[in-house]
Design a protein around this motif. Structure first.
Motif, PDB file in Angstrom:
ATOM      1  N   ARG A 147     -31.327   7.023  27.510  1.00 20.20           N
ATOM      2  CA  ARG A 147     -32.118   5.831  27.263  1.00 20.20           C
ATOM      3  C   ARG A 147     -32.242   5.625  25.747  1.00 20.20           C
ATOM      4  N   ILE A 148     -32.458   4.388  25.365  1.00 16.86           N
ATOM      5  CA  ILE A 148     -32.577   4.036  23.949  1.00 16.86           C
ATOM      6  C   ILE A 148     -33.983   4.403  23.477  1.00 16.86           C
ATOM      7  N   GLY A 192     -26.964  14.985  26.825  1.00 21.44           N
ATOM      8  CA  GLY A 192     -27.610  14.500  25.627  1.00 21.44           C
ATOM      9  C   GLY A 192     -26.751  14.584  24.406  1.00 21.44           C
ATOM     10  N   GLU A 193     -25.603  15.265  24.490  1.00 24.45           N
ATOM     11  CA  GLU A 193     -24.720  15.327  23.318  1.00 24.45           C
ATOM     12  C   GLU A 193     -23.880  14.073  23.265  1.00 24.45           C
ATOM     13  N   ASP A 194     -23.473  13.687  22.060  1.00 26.25           N
ATOM     14  CA  ASP A 194     -22.643  12.497  21.865  1.00 26.25           C
ATOM     15  C   ASP A 194     -21.200  12.850  22.132  1.00 26.25           C
ATOM     16  N   HIS A 195     -20.612  12.237  23.181  1.00 23.09           N
ATOM     17  CA  HIS A 195     -19.217  12.516  23.525  1.00 23.09           C
ATOM     18  C   HIS A 195     -18.242  11.570  22.836  1.00 23.09           C
ATOM     19  N   SER A 196     -18.693  10.722  21.972  1.00 22.21           N
ATOM     20  CA  SER A 196     -17.832   9.676  21.423  1.00 22.21           C
ATOM     21  C   SER A 196     -16.719  10.210  20.583  1.00 22.21           C
ATOM     22  N   ARG A 241     -22.508   4.507  24.053  1.00 18.98           N
ATOM     23  CA  ARG A 241     -21.291   5.313  24.206  1.00 18.98           C
ATOM     24  C   ARG A 241     -21.513   6.457  25.191  1.00 18.98           C
ATOM     25  N   ASN A 242     -22.679   7.101  25.120  1.00 21.33           N
ATOM     26  CA  ASN A 242     -22.969   8.181  26.055  1.00 21.33           C
ATOM     27  C   ASN A 242     -23.005   7.678  27.495  1.00 21.33           C
ATOM     28  N   ILE A 243     -23.577   6.490  27.668  1.00 18.91           N
ATOM     29  CA  ILE A 243     -23.619   5.911  29.013  1.00 18.91           C
ATOM     30  C   ILE A 243     -22.208   5.576  29.487  1.00 18.91           C
TER      31      ILE A 243
END
Length: 470
Positions: free
Chosen positions: A209-210, A464-468, A199-201
């Motif tokens: 990266r995972i 690095g934060e989750d934008h979802s 989702r971040n990508i």
């Protein structure tokens, strides 16, 4: 409801289903083992009891043929020897004659070969004797002989095996369910990490990266392959972006010099035909310069360099000012502007870019929307998010075109006669992403609603934060 949702999520996990299948096989194997053990133990005890009863019956029948003193006398004599068995002798009319327990005629009539009876079957047994196993025999003169052995141990064995089975069965099920849950939770955690990174990508952060657990399992191997693929994609995208930026920079300077020469040439020649040609050439040059300026603007925003200069922006006055400044232009086109802006809205950001964001959206309505009579601007705060919506009641955008118009140079008008470069919405989307938000296009029934969600916390905008959730 929450528990049902969790269960549905776990059931969809292949690891959880595999663990449940393993649990079912384990329970089936435990059942089979206990059935075999129960059958073997019960058969051994039952065979020993039946052997003792059969031997006593044979001895008693032999005594009857030898002394001819009658069934009752022989039963009392045999009992005196103390072999630990139970005897009962019934007269032809069903009356009890001799023995160490009472047996009614209906109970004797139920005997079919070697049987196990309890007090509820019409027996009067001594204390601490829960059941007896034996056989009944009817003589030609109508008398009935019953011989049995204490079957309490056999019954206790059945109960012990049953309780042990339930305990082991319950333990296996509990451990199996716990193991299934832990396995599913571990798989879900790894999958969620994959999904969050993806989702971040998708939100534009190609540097993500995972993470690897270090165990070298199949998830680590998959993550290693995906990370290599993502690295290659990032390199290609950066190369493409750099090429675009270089082209924009390199072409803007000669185009600017060309425009300057055209201006000077137009001033030197006064013929109407040449003047029209110069005007057309200048308009085309201005359009090319506008495209390159917009592309460079998008590249600048996507690079995130402007975030370093963020300050607190009073969004409520900014939106009110834009609504007021656009109202005359909308009125001239017969469009009513309605503003519902909550007071005190503020967020860390770049005021110039935020103004550009909302200006692009309002310009899109002015230039491209058809059959519009009303435009509404709504802004409010929900937790750490500021939600802004700009809606119209025009013809809207078809469902299949909403994603396409967010791409660069995408135009719904195939002829491309209307002004614009197809970069307004991509630039607005890049500005929203810079401020930790995103833009979503929705139907307004009829018309189009553009929903913008922006974060009010600067820490949530960092890489690095989750934008979802935006």
């Amino acid at each position: 409801m929450r528990l049902n949702t969790i269960l549905r999520q776990f059931v969809r996990i292949s690891g959880f289903r595999l663990a449940l299948r393993s649990l079912a096989l384990s329970l089936g194997g435990a059942c089979l083992v206990f059935v075999i053990i129960h059958h073997a133990a019960e058969s051994t005890w039952r065979g020993q009891i039946d052997s003792n009863v059969s031997g006593a019956l044979t001895d008693l029948l032999g005594d009857l043929q030898t002394n001819h003193r009658g069934l009752a006398w022989n039963v009392r004599t045999t009992m005196a020897e103390g072999n630990g068995l139970f005897y009962a002798a019934l007269a032809p009319d069903g009356a009890w004659e001799a023995g160490n327990f009472r047996l009614t005629a209906p109970a004797a009539a139920r005997w079919k070969g070697m049987e196990t009876l309890r007090p509820r079957d019409g027996l009067s047994l001594p204390s601490r004797v829960d059941a007896v196993r034996g056989t009944a025999m009817r003589f030609p003169n109508g008398e009935v002989l019953f011989i049995a052995a204490d079957a309490t141990a056999l019954r206790s064995l059945d109960q012990l095996i049953s309780r042990s089975f339930l305990a082991v069965f319950g333990t296996i099920m509990a451990l199996g369910l716990l193991g299934s849950y832990l396995a599913a939770h571990a798989v879900q955690r790894r999958v969620d990490a994959f999904a969050t990174t993806i989702r971040n990508i998708m939100d534009g952060d190609l540097s993500r990266r995972i993470g690897l657990s270090g165990s070298g399992d199949e998830f680590d191997r998959l993550a290693t392959g995906m990370n290599a693929m993502l690295q290659r994609i990032q390199e290609l995208m950066e190369n493409l972006r750099q090429v675009t930026n270089d082209i924009s920079h390199d072409l803007r300077s000669p185009l600017a010099r060309l425009r300057e020469h055209l201006e000077l040439s137009r001033a030197r020649f006064s013929e109407p035909a040449l003047t029209d040609m110069f005007e057309e050439a200048l308009a085309q040059t201005d359009q090319a310069l506008g495209i390159f300026a917009a592309m460079l603007r998008i590249a600048e925003v996507e690079a995130g360099a402007r975030r370093a200069g963020f300050g607190m922006v009073a969004l409520s006055p900014l939106l009110a000012m834009l609504a007021e400044s656009y109202e005359p232009s909308f009125d001239a086109n017969g469009i009513t502007v309605e503003a519902d802006i909550a007071p005190g809205l503020a967020l860390p950001g770049d005021k110039e870019l935020l103004a550009q964001l909302f200006t692009n959206l309002l310009d899109n309505i002015m230039l491209h929307a058809e059959n519009v009579s009303r435009v509404s601007i709504h802004a409010s705060q929900a937790g750490e998010l500021i939600e802004v919506s700009i809606a119209d009641n025009g013809c809207g955008i078809a469902a299949g075109q909403k994603a396409r118009v967010m791409q660069r140079f995408a135009r719904l008008e195939a002829s491309r006669h209307r002004p614009g470069y197809g970069l307004g919405l991509p630039l607005a989307s890049a500005i929203a992403a810079l401020h930790g938000g995103r833009i979503r296009l929705e139907d307004n029934g009829p018309g189009l609603r553009v929903c913008i969600r922006l974060r009010t916390s600067l820490s949530a905008m960092r890489l690095g934060e989750d934008h979802s959730t935006a």
